[in-house]
Design a protein around this motif. Structure first.
Motif, PDB file in Angstrom:
ATOM      1  N   TYR A 210       0.813  -1.220   0.000  1.00  0.00           N
ATOM      2  CA  TYR A 210       0.000   0.000   0.000  1.00  0.00           C
ATOM      3  C   TYR A 210       0.846   1.270   0.000  1.00  0.00           C
ATOM      4  O   TYR A 210       0.335   2.352  -0.294  1.00  0.00           O
ATOM      5  CB  TYR A 210      -0.936  -0.009   1.208  1.00  0.00           C
ATOM      6  CG  TYR A 210      -1.865  -1.209   1.217  1.00  0.00           C
ATOM      7  CD1 TYR A 210      -2.935  -1.278   0.334  1.00  0.00           C
ATOM      8  CD2 TYR A 210      -1.648  -2.285   2.067  1.00  0.00           C
ATOM      9  CE1 TYR A 210      -3.774  -2.383   0.308  1.00  0.00           C
ATOM     10  CE2 TYR A 210      -2.477  -3.395   2.054  1.00  0.00           C
ATOM     11  CZ  TYR A 210      -3.537  -3.446   1.172  1.00  0.00           C
ATOM     12  OH  TYR A 210      -4.356  -4.540   1.145  1.00  0.00           O
ATOM     13  N   LYS A 212       2.860   2.090  -2.132  1.00  0.00           N
ATOM     14  CA  LYS A 212       2.967   2.540  -3.520  1.00  0.00           C
ATOM     15  C   LYS A 212       1.643   3.084  -4.059  1.00  0.00           C
ATOM     16  O   LYS A 212       1.533   3.384  -5.243  1.00  0.00           O
ATOM     17  CB  LYS A 212       3.448   1.379  -4.403  1.00  0.00           C
ATOM     18  CG  LYS A 212       4.852   0.903  -4.046  1.00  0.00           C
ATOM     19  CD  LYS A 212       5.285  -0.219  -4.976  1.00  0.00           C
ATOM     20  CE  LYS A 212       6.721  -0.669  -4.622  1.00  0.00           C
ATOM     21  NZ  LYS A 212       7.176  -1.771  -5.500  1.00  0.00           N
ATOM     22  N   THR A 243      -4.531   3.285  -7.156  1.00  0.00           N
ATOM     23  CA  THR A 243      -3.299   3.103  -7.913  1.00  0.00           C
ATOM     24  C   THR A 243      -3.659   3.213  -9.395  1.00  0.00           C
ATOM     25  O   THR A 243      -4.806   3.551  -9.731  1.00  0.00           O
ATOM     26  CB  THR A 243      -2.620   1.764  -7.565  1.00  0.00           C
ATOM     27  OG1 THR A 243      -1.375   1.676  -8.255  1.00  0.00           O
ATOM     28  CG2 THR A 243      -3.484   0.567  -7.929  1.00  0.00           C
ATOM     29  N   GLY A 328       2.186  -1.627  -6.534  1.00  0.00           N
ATOM     30  CA  GLY A 328       1.619  -2.147  -5.305  1.00  0.00           C
ATOM     31  C   GLY A 328       1.125  -3.570  -5.417  1.00  0.00           C
ATOM     32  O   GLY A 328       0.850  -4.231  -4.412  1.00  0.00           O
TER      33      GLY A 328
END
Length: 621
Positions: A210, A212, A243, A328
């Motif tokens: 997480y 990223k 993301t 991620g």
């Protein structure tokens, strides 16, 4: 073995649950039939309720006395009010929900509703006598009689699940398709079609990085859906994350296109335009280097994550390889792959506004069988079908909401009068009266109606009436109370708005875009003390009504003009493609259908009120 029921509901998804609850609460003896008692109210796709326009629908269901708002509140793990930076017509509540808790709360609610019985078995046919629905036939041949039947079959009618080149029958992963009903209805003269929808893979949250991703928190002061006191606001919330895909992800996905059922033609049904699969996104929007991915928890305690934005029917190995290239997700473990599902639906132009079919009396359709997509759209149809099935068997007139009453009215009117060639999803742009049909005033619009038909209880009515009278009193007082320059001018400068030279009323000051009741409370302590006596919902209601009263009036005038458009003829050679201001979908649909009048144009799915206004201007020229 069975009594003669007033209403049999076939299917226990969002539409079926609302239909069964509404009919039973209004005094009908109801049988709810489902293939699996353990999947009642299953959130088949994303574990969330509400969203743009959909949140308004949930509030409307609640205001009428339905249960979706209460169930959503009880299973909520995060709340966000979308579009707060825009005008109040666009504010839309959305919740992230605990998937297992949502289904559990719905089942408990139905079990605690008097007059609801259950039967677990596939329904394979209808009992028809003299063009009237008089019951159902189960898969093992049991005949159960009733005075009306509501079909809420979701994606189960001859459902086929696609994962790459694999395909197998099913209404949902791990569950069998329903067979027999479509064939019987077609023999009776109904027109049927095929649609598709899809769902993304689910992954193990423990395998994600997480750090990223971007964190997406819930609102600092979360609200709830239900206007009633049956639920409370969240004290704690779970976090979601955002993301993005990238070129490497897209390249990996493209390696599976030759094995995609969408591209090789094995899927014939039309999918939802506004919720495309990831392969559809990178094919249609090839110029985009990335697409947003929302990582959403499936509940309070589970590690399962819903990968919103990655709906796909590509082969599972391609899904897995592409997922692991998302930031991620480098070590992501997949719980199950995404898939597409193709299913039968019946064009809703075959229905009355009550959702009763034209061909067979006492037979009602609700939900995805009518060509819609989304939990909220299904639930609202189920509510209305349940209400009207109950009213029909008790020899009462249909209960129909107008377009000016509710988004539910817009939804059903669109389906009946326009039909749909693709899965229908509600948007604020579909409603001419969207400034009137806000999420905050659904109770003021609808609770009295719900009470009158026996769905909303006395407590709800009293609560709504208190809110209405308190709002009226507050607005009247704000028209009288005045603020002095010597007290508020310094504060006005701080809010970057013009100072005043003489006393002005609070109402007049509220017309300024920079000023709301929160700012006015900062300006004057006496006003703050006065306003503190009122509930938050009353303050919000008064502010909106004062600030937007002229816009609401203009909107009503616009609707009156639209109602007079039936005689406004359009030249047959009119070229819609030259009008750049029209929406892309509007151009496409107008050019294809070539309506003869503006009134006809207004009923074409995908042509928005804004498109009509633009068209009126060009025709006037």
């Amino acid at each position: 073995m069975f009594p003669i029921y007033d209403v049999i509901v076939v299917g226990a998804g969002h539409a079926g649950c609302e239909a069964a609850h509404a009919a039973a609460k209004m005094g009908s003896k109801v049988l709810l039939c489902t293939m699996n008692m353990n999947t009642i109210a299953q959130m088949s796709c994303n574990p969330a309720m509400g969203g743009v326009a959909k949140g308004q629908i949930v509030r409307e269901i609640d205001a009428l006395g339905g249960m979706s708002g209460i169930i959503s509140d009880k299973s909520m793990i995060q709340f966000r009010m979308l579009n707060r930076s825009k005008g109040p017509a666009m504010w839309s509540p959305r919740s992230q929900n605990d998937r297992m808790l949502f289904a559990e709360e719905w089942r408990l609610a139905l079990e605690q509703t008097p007059n609801v019985d259950f039967w677990q078995e596939m329904i394979s046919g209808l009992l028809i006598k003299d063009n009237k629905a008089v019951g159902v036939r189960t898969g093992i041949g049991i005949e159960i009689q009733s005075k009306s039947v509501v079909l809420t079959n979701g994606t189960f009618l001859n459902g086929i699940i696609h994962i790459g080149e694999k395909q197998f029958g099913g209404g949902r992963t791990g569950e069998a398709a329903a067979k027999g009903i479509t064939e019987q209805l077609v023999q009776l003269g109904f027109e049927a079609g095929r649609m598709k929808t899809g769902t993304p893979p689910r992954v193990d949250g423990r395998s994600l990085d997480y750090s990223k991703m971007e964190v997406q928190y819930g609102d600092e002061n979360p609200e709830k859906f239900s206007f009633s006191d049956a639920t409370s606001t969240l004290k704690n919330q779970r976090t979601c994350w955002i993301t993005y895909t990238n070129k490497e992800v897209h390249n990996t996905l493209e390696t599976g296109f030759d094995r995609s059922p969408m591209f090789n033609g094995r899927i014939q049904g039309l999918g939802p335009r506004y919720c495309p699969s990831i392969e559809d996104k990178i094919n249609r929007f090839a110029e985009r280097e990335r697409h947003q991915i929302f990582v959403e928890p499936e509940g309070w305690n589970t590690v399962e994550m819903y990968i919103n934005g990655f709906s796909t029917s590509l082969p599972e190995d391609v899904q897995y390889q592409a997922l692991r290239k998302i930031p991620g997700f480098e070590n992501a473990k997949m719980f199950r792959p995404g898939y597409a599902i193709e299913y039968d639906f019946f064009p809703p132009t075959q229905l009355k506004l009550s959702l009763e079919t034209h061909l067979i009396e006492n037979l009602f359709f609700a939900g995805q069988i009518n060509g819609t997509t989304g939990y909220e759209e299904a639930a609202s149809q189920g509510l209305m079908a349940g209400i009207n099935a109950s009213r029909k068997v008790h020899e009462r007139d249909p209960f129909v909401l107008k377009r000016s009453d509710a988004y539910i009215g817009v939804l059903i009117d669109d389906l009946i009068n326009k039909g749909t060639e693709e899965p229908y999803r509600m948007f604020t742009s579909r409603a001419e009266f969207r400034l009137l049909l806000r999420q905050d005033n659904a109770d003021l619009r609808l609770t009295q109606m719900g009470h009158k038909i026996g769905l909303a209880d006395d407590t709800r009515l009293e609560k709504m009436q208190d809110k209405k009278s308190d709002t009226a009193k507050l607005i009247n007082d704000l028209k009288q109370k005045k603020l002095s320059p010597d007290i508020i001018n310094e504060g006005l400068e701080g809010f970057e708005t013009a100072t005043i030279k003489e006393k002005v009323t609070v109402e007049k000051l509220l017309k300024r875009p920079q000023i709301g009741l929160t700012e006015i409370m900062d300006l004057d302590q006496d006003i703050k003390n006065y306003l503190s006596k009122y509930k938050k919902e009353v303050l919000e209601q008064a502010e909106i009504q004062i600030k937007y009263d002229s816009y609401i009036e203009k909107e009503q005038q616009m609707v009156e003009k639209l109602n007079n458009m039936e005689d406004y003829r359009i030249p047959i050679q009119f070229d819609y493609l030259t009008i750049t201001a029209l929406s892309a979908e509007g151009k496409q649909k107008l050019n294809k259908i070539k309506p003869e009048t503006l009134g006809q144009a207004s009923r074409i799915s995908g042509v928005t009120p804004a498109d009509l206004s633009i068209l009126t201007v060009y025709l006037g020229r």
